[in-house]
Design a protein around this motif. Structure first.
Motif, PDB file in Angstrom:
ATOM      1  N   ASN A   1       0.883  -1.113  -0.145  1.00 36.74           N
ATOM      2  CA  ASN A   1      -0.234  -0.303   0.209  1.00 36.74           C
ATOM      3  C   ASN A   1       0.791   1.052   0.273  1.00 36.74           C
ATOM      4  O   ASN A   1       1.026   1.618  -0.938  1.00 36.74           O
ATOM      5  CB  ASN A   1      -0.717  -0.147   1.051  1.00 36.74           C
ATOM      6  N   ILE A   2       1.139   1.724   1.476  1.00 39.30           N
ATOM      7  CA  ILE A   2       1.580   3.381   0.943  1.00 39.30           C
ATOM      8  C   ILE A   2       3.198   3.069   0.821  1.00 39.30           C
ATOM      9  O   ILE A   2       3.534   4.250   0.177  1.00 39.30           O
ATOM     10  CB  ILE A   2       1.626   3.385   2.830  1.00 39.30           C
ATOM     11  N   CYS A   3       3.947   1.799   0.826  1.00 36.94           N
ATOM     12  CA  CYS A   3       4.818   1.630   0.808  1.00 36.94           C
ATOM     13  C   CYS A   3       5.417   1.419  -0.679  1.00 36.94           C
ATOM     14  O   CYS A   3       6.474   1.421  -1.489  1.00 36.94           O
ATOM     15  CB  CYS A   3       5.904   0.965   0.951  1.00 36.94           C
ATOM     16  N   ARG A   4       4.770   1.772  -1.388  1.00 32.30           N
ATOM     17  CA  ARG A   4       4.506   1.651  -3.266  1.00 32.30           C
ATOM     18  C   ARG A   4       5.564   0.063  -3.660  1.00 32.30           C
ATOM     19  O   ARG A   4       5.706   0.435  -4.644  1.00 32.30           O
ATOM     20  CB  ARG A   4       5.068   2.474  -3.851  1.00 32.30           C
ATOM     21  N   LYS A   5       4.917  -1.498  -3.097  1.00 30.91           N
ATOM     22  CA  LYS A   5       5.874  -1.946  -3.165  1.00 30.91           C
ATOM     23  C   LYS A   5       7.717  -1.814  -2.911  1.00 30.91           C
ATOM     24  O   LYS A   5       8.477  -2.747  -3.534  1.00 30.91           O
ATOM     25  CB  LYS A   5       5.917  -2.799  -4.553  1.00 30.91           C
ATOM     26  N   ARG A   6       7.143  -1.855  -1.851  1.00 30.49           N
ATOM     27  CA  ARG A   6       8.763  -0.867  -1.103  1.00 30.49           C
ATOM     28  C   ARG A   6       9.494  -0.217  -2.196  1.00 30.49           C
ATOM     29  O   ARG A   6      11.077  -0.544  -1.872  1.00 30.49           O
ATOM     30  CB  ARG A   6       9.428  -2.709  -1.826  1.00 30.49           C
ATOM     31  N   THR A   7       9.204   0.196  -2.635  1.00 24.31           N
ATOM     32  CA  THR A   7       9.741   1.529  -3.384  1.00 24.31           C
ATOM     33  C   THR A   7      10.236   2.386  -3.198  1.00 24.31           C
ATOM     34  O   THR A   7      11.640   3.462  -2.520  1.00 24.31           O
ATOM     35  CB  THR A   7       9.239   1.824  -5.160  1.00 24.31           C
ATOM     36  N   LEU A   8       9.119   3.331  -1.796  1.00 26.57           N
ATOM     37  CA  LEU A   8       9.389   3.850  -0.701  1.00 26.57           C
ATOM     38  C   LEU A   8       9.553   3.504   0.231  1.00 26.57           C
ATOM     39  O   LEU A   8      10.422   5.253   0.542  1.00 26.57           O
ATOM     40  CB  LEU A   8       8.453   4.815  -1.191  1.00 26.57           C
ATOM     41  N   VAL A   9       9.450   2.578   1.307  1.00 26.44           N
ATOM     42  CA  VAL A   9       9.953   2.456   2.371  1.00 26.44           C
ATOM     43  C   VAL A   9       9.791   0.332   1.901  1.00 26.44           C
ATOM     44  O   VAL A   9       8.958   0.611   1.930  1.00 26.44           O
ATOM     45  CB  VAL A   9       8.747   2.461   2.782  1.00 26.44           C
ATOM     46  N   ALA A  10      11.030   0.548   2.664  1.00 24.58           N
ATOM     47  CA  ALA A  10      11.090  -0.720   3.287  1.00 24.58           C
ATOM     48  C   ALA A  10      11.309  -1.288   5.085  1.00 24.58           C
ATOM     49  O   ALA A  10      11.755  -1.108   5.147  1.00 24.58           O
ATOM     50  CB  ALA A  10      11.891  -1.638   2.847  1.00 24.58           C
ATOM     51  N   ILE A  11      10.665  -2.284   4.897  1.00 26.99           N
ATOM     52  CA  ILE A  11      10.392  -2.401   6.903  1.00 26.99           C
ATOM     53  C   ILE A  11      11.169  -3.169   7.373  1.00 26.99           C
ATOM     54  O   ILE A  11      11.253  -4.990   6.313  1.00 26.99           O
ATOM     55  CB  ILE A  11       8.882  -2.879   6.993  1.00 26.99           C
ATOM     56  N   GLY A  12      11.855  -3.322   8.163  1.00 33.21           N
ATOM     57  CA  GLY A  12      13.102  -4.990   8.611  1.00 33.21           C
ATOM     58  C   GLY A  12      12.731  -5.064   9.932  1.00 33.21           C
ATOM     59  O   GLY A  12      12.414  -3.677  10.993  1.00 33.21           O
ATOM     60  N   THR A  13      12.494  -6.654  10.367  1.00 29.53           N
ATOM     61  CA  THR A  13      12.171  -6.247  12.624  1.00 29.53           C
ATOM     62  C   THR A  13      12.655  -7.229  12.355  1.00 29.53           C
ATOM     63  O   THR A  13      13.212  -9.052  11.633  1.00 29.53           O
ATOM     64  CB  THR A  13      10.432  -6.559  11.805  1.00 29.53           C
ATOM     65  N   HIS A  14      12.939  -7.057  13.503  1.00 31.11           N
ATOM     66  CA  HIS A  14      14.676  -8.050  14.337  1.00 31.11           C
ATOM     67  C   HIS A  14      14.574  -8.279  15.499  1.00 31.11           C
ATOM     68  O   HIS A  14      13.996  -7.958  16.213  1.00 31.11           O
ATOM     69  CB  HIS A  14      16.263  -7.635  13.718  1.00 31.11           C
ATOM     70  N   ASP A  15      15.067  -9.637  15.936  1.00 34.43           N
ATOM     71  CA  ASP A  15      14.826 -10.287  17.051  1.00 34.43           C
ATOM     72  C   ASP A  15      16.497  -9.542  17.748  1.00 34.43           C
ATOM     73  O   ASP A  15      17.235  -9.496  17.747  1.00 34.43           O
ATOM     74  CB  ASP A  15      15.013 -11.221  17.166  1.00 34.43           C
ATOM     75  N   LEU A  16      15.562  -8.603  18.726  1.00 29.72           N
ATOM     76  CA  LEU A  16      17.577  -7.829  19.374  1.00 29.72           C
ATOM     77  C   LEU A  16      18.118  -8.466  20.165  1.00 29.72           C
ATOM     78  O   LEU A  16      19.702  -8.031  20.259  1.00 29.72           O
ATOM     79  CB  LEU A  16      16.237  -5.952  20.409  1.00 29.72           C
ATOM     80  N   ASP A  17      17.804  -9.515  20.374  1.00 32.90           N
ATOM     81  CA  ASP A  17      18.289  -9.953  21.509  1.00 32.90           C
ATOM     82  C   ASP A  17      19.860 -10.945  20.853  1.00 32.90           C
ATOM     83  O   ASP A  17      20.287 -11.633  21.264  1.00 32.90           O
ATOM     84  CB  ASP A  17      17.195 -11.297  22.684  1.00 32.90           C
ATOM     85  N   THR A  18      18.988 -11.005  19.565  1.00 31.62           N
ATOM     86  CA  THR A  18      20.157 -12.233  18.806  1.00 31.62           C
ATOM     87  C   THR A  18      21.401 -11.078  18.084  1.00 31.62           C
ATOM     88  O   THR A  18      22.638 -11.424  17.264  1.00 31.62           O
ATOM     89  CB  THR A  18      19.075 -12.584  17.462  1.00 31.62           C
ATOM     90  N   ILE A  19      21.754  -9.555  18.208  1.00 30.63           N
ATOM     91  CA  ILE A  19      22.344  -8.765  17.712  1.00 30.63           C
ATOM     92  C   ILE A  19      22.758  -7.591  18.393  1.00 30.63           C
ATOM     93  O   ILE A  19      22.157  -7.298  20.107  1.00 30.63           O
ATOM     94  CB  ILE A  19      21.878  -8.009  16.425  1.00 30.63           C
ATOM     95  N   GLU A  20      23.684  -7.002  18.541  1.00 33.26           N
ATOM     96  CA  GLU A  20      24.306  -5.329  19.243  1.00 33.26           C
ATOM     97  C   GLU A  20      24.439  -4.419  18.141  1.00 33.26           C
ATOM     98  O   GLU A  20      24.973  -4.777  17.996  1.00 33.26           O
ATOM     99  CB  GLU A  20      25.421  -6.653  19.469  1.00 33.26           C
ATOM    100  N   GLY A  21      24.160  -3.388  18.983  1.00 31.03           N
ATOM    101  CA  GLY A  21      24.358  -1.678  18.694  1.00 31.03           C
ATOM    102  C   GLY A  21      25.709  -1.425  19.193  1.00 31.03           C
ATOM    103  O   GLY A  21      25.653  -2.459  20.095  1.00 31.03           O
ATOM    104  N   PRO A  22      26.276  -0.543  18.589  1.00 29.87           N
ATOM    105  CA  PRO A  22      25.081   0.268  17.607  1.00 29.87           C
ATOM    106  C   PRO A  22      25.380   0.063  16.196  1.00 29.87           C
ATOM    107  O   PRO A  22      26.095  -1.198  15.834  1.00 29.87           O
ATOM    108  CB  PRO A  22      26.049   1.718  17.521  1.00 29.87           C
TER     109      PRO A  22
END
Length: 597
Positions: free
Chosen positions: A155-176
């Motif tokens: 919809n609003i992302c226009r088939k990911r051309t304008l926006v792409a969403i990523g969701t991640h398990d924060l406990d498996t990675i480390e910032g920054p």
């Protein structure tokens, strides 16, 4: 016309979220009052969900097979209604069963940090994000979380051309974390649900045949660098907008979720992030609260995301009443807006409502949107009907009327009407007709999907010849015609182009039938009451055109001005369109003939 977005929800889960049992008819009436439509009642969506691997559903397949599923059509700009959570929240507030939650973002002492490198500016320059702490997933919530992302992408992302969403398990990675753009051969990771690490080039090749992901490959494929997000230990979180990394994938056991949205449009990225937070922060340890993500731009500027502060829109009480067609007090309007998740205060001095817009309602942009929500909450069926103060009547445009009348006359002359595409290839309009493109005729598409649809047709002749070619097995002679618009460049118009109404007719068979199309022209002019007179009517003058035989081609003039062409189609043009028999064609401008030009 595109279909309205459809949200699919299991009836039992929706009724639980609403806290009340409705019959199908009662729920349909509720949807109508709220401004959405119950499109279908089915079990098909549950079967589709199982095919996607819903293990919990498989545990009781026989029972789930009979689960009732609602398919609800919503407005394209109501992104907050694209999942069960959003639908339930909106309906509960509408029914006055729930106050709108106060969505908050919290700045912690040591926030997660995302740094943007300069190379990203040449492909996807923006990134926003947040952290959902202590979230509790079950099978239904997890599926809804994934499905909302898919619907936003479409919809609003226009088939990911304008926006792409990523969701991640924060406990498996480390910032920054760092948001970078690197040559594809330098990006190496195991993509989602894959065990083997591979380069970005290999990943693009892997997904060429994937029915879901292949449609997104073109977004970055031609770029010398691909966007990629790394954590502190150089684990790849995602390669937007294609695929997430397998290392940080979320599951039913995930407790802390990092959401990142990369984008070419920062406003749409904000809307997408706000929508995800509003829909699923209610499952966090502290409901309706998220943790800020610190984003460091290429210029070193630090910005905290998300920004959940509501914005304001003003609307006059009198304006709302006039637009809706009612006579409501300011207090009543405030009450109705509250049912639509909008909090309003009266500014008595100006008799204006100061409306607070929450992060769930990014579709509210100006006063007319506020008036629309008042009308929905009040009920369109309750708006009194009034006789308009001005008496008006409609009628057919003269050009359309004469076009319809000519269609009947030409059909009675033995010609069959056709309807061809409004787009054609550049070669069909010029090279195949032995015509030269002067650069000031054809309107070219900037992103044609296929070579067959490169330009807006400047004449009707290419489509007519293609139709004649496809129908060449029909009994001879074949007589076809079409009356419709073509598009030409026009520097005098503010849009740089103009529509022209053309008439095209063709005769093909054992003989060219030049006398037939000539007779048709005379018949048309007779019906239009245009005499054969060079000064006061129409006339024919010998002409040269690559599409026609020399010496068998004539311009059609109206009081000395060229309005069309007629002749025997050149054998080379017939060969280009695979037509094995002679043909004659006529094409004239109806708008010029009727004075509508």
């Amino acid at each position: 016309q595109e279909a309205m977005p459809t949200v699919t929800v299991v009836r039992k889960e929706l009724m639980t979220a609403l806290g009340q049992e409705y019959t199908d008819k009662e729920f349909e009436d509720l949807c109508f009052e709220f401004g959405v439509e119950l499109d279908d009642i089915t079990t098909e969506a549950v079967m589709q969900r199982k095919e996607k691997g819903d293990k919990a559903a498989k545990a009781d397949a026989a029972a789930d097979a009979e689960e009732i599923v609602y398919k609800i059509d919503i407005s394209a700009n109501r992104y907050d209604l694209l999942c069960l959570e959003g639908m339930a929240l909106a309906l509960n507030v509408f029914r006055k069963k729930l106050e709108l939650p106060n969505f908050r973002s919290v700045k912690v002492d040591a926030p997660q940090k995302m740094t943007i490198t300069p190379a990203t500016q040449q492909i996807r320059p923006f990134v926003v994000g947040c952290v959902l702490r202590g979230i509790k997933f079950d099978s239904q919530r997890y599926n809804s979380f994934i499905e909302l992302q898919d619907k936003l992408h479409e919809n609003i992302c226009r088939k990911r051309t304008l926006v792409a969403i990523g969701t991640h398990d924060l406990d498996t990675i480390e910032g920054p974390f760092t948001y970078e753009a690197l040559p594809p051969d330098q990006i190496v990771f195991a993509p989602l649900n894959q065990d083997e690490k591979m380069t970005a080039t290999q990943i693009m090749e892997l997904y060429e045949k994937d029915p879901k992901l292949k449609q997104y490959l073109h977004i970055i494929r031609s770029s010398p660098v691909y966007p990629v997000i790394y954590d502190k230990n150089r684990n790849v979180l995602s390669m937007p907008p294609i695929i997430n990394g397998d290392h940080s994938k979320i599951s039913l056991e995930t407790k802390n979720v990092l959401i990142e949205c990369t984008a070419t449009d920062p406003m749409r990225a904000k809307i997408v992030l706000d929508t995800l937070i509003a829909m699923f922060s209610g499952y966090c340890a502290e409901p309706f609260t998220c943790e800020d993500l610190l984003v460091v731009g290429t210029d070193g500027k630090e910005t905290y995301f998300p920004d959940l502060k509501p914005h304001k829109v003003s609307a006059s009480v009198d304006y709302i009443n006039r637009i809706v067609g009612v006579d409501l007090t300011a207090e009543k309007q405030i009450e109705l807006l509250g049912r639509m998740q909008l909090q309003a205060e009266l500014v008595a001095a100006s008799n204006t409502l100061d409306v607070t817009i929450p992060p769930t309602r990014h579709d509210i942009l100006q006063a007319c949107d506020v008036a629309e929500d008042v009308a929905i909450a009040y009920g369109y069926n309750n708006v009194p009907r009034k006789v308009p103060a001005t008496n008006t009547y409609g009628k057919q445009l003269p050009l359309n009327k004469i076009s319809d009348q000519l269609r009947g006359e030409i059909a009675q002359a033995g010609f069959t009407e056709i309807l061809t595409f409004g787009l054609c290839s550049h070669a069909e309009a010029f090279a195949k007709l032995n015509r030269v493109d002067d650069g000031n005729t054809a309107v070219t598409l900037s992103n044609p999907k296929t070579l067959e649809f490169e330009i807006c047709r400047p004449t009707l002749l290419p489509g007519t010849l293609k139709t004649l070619s496809n129908g060449q097995k029909m009994p001879k002679p074949i007589k076809l015609f079409e009356i419709t618009d073509v598009v030409r460049k026009c520097s005098d118009n503010d849009v740089g182009a103009m529509n022209r109404r053309h008439l095209c007719a063709i005769h093909g068979g054992m003989s060219s039938g030049f006398e037939v199309v000539h007779g048709l022209l005379d018949h048309i002019m007779t019906m239009m009451d245009v005499p054969l007179d060079a000064a006061k009517g129409y006339s024919l003058v010998e002409a040269q055109d690559g599409a026609f035989f020399d010496g068998r081609c004539a311009k059609v003039l109206l009081r000395g001005e060229e309005i069309g062409i007629m002749g025997i189609v050149h054998p080379k043009a017939l060969e280009e369109f695979d037509i094995p028999f002679p043909a004659s064609a006529l094409e004239i401008r109806l708008d010029a003939l009727t004075g509508a030009a």
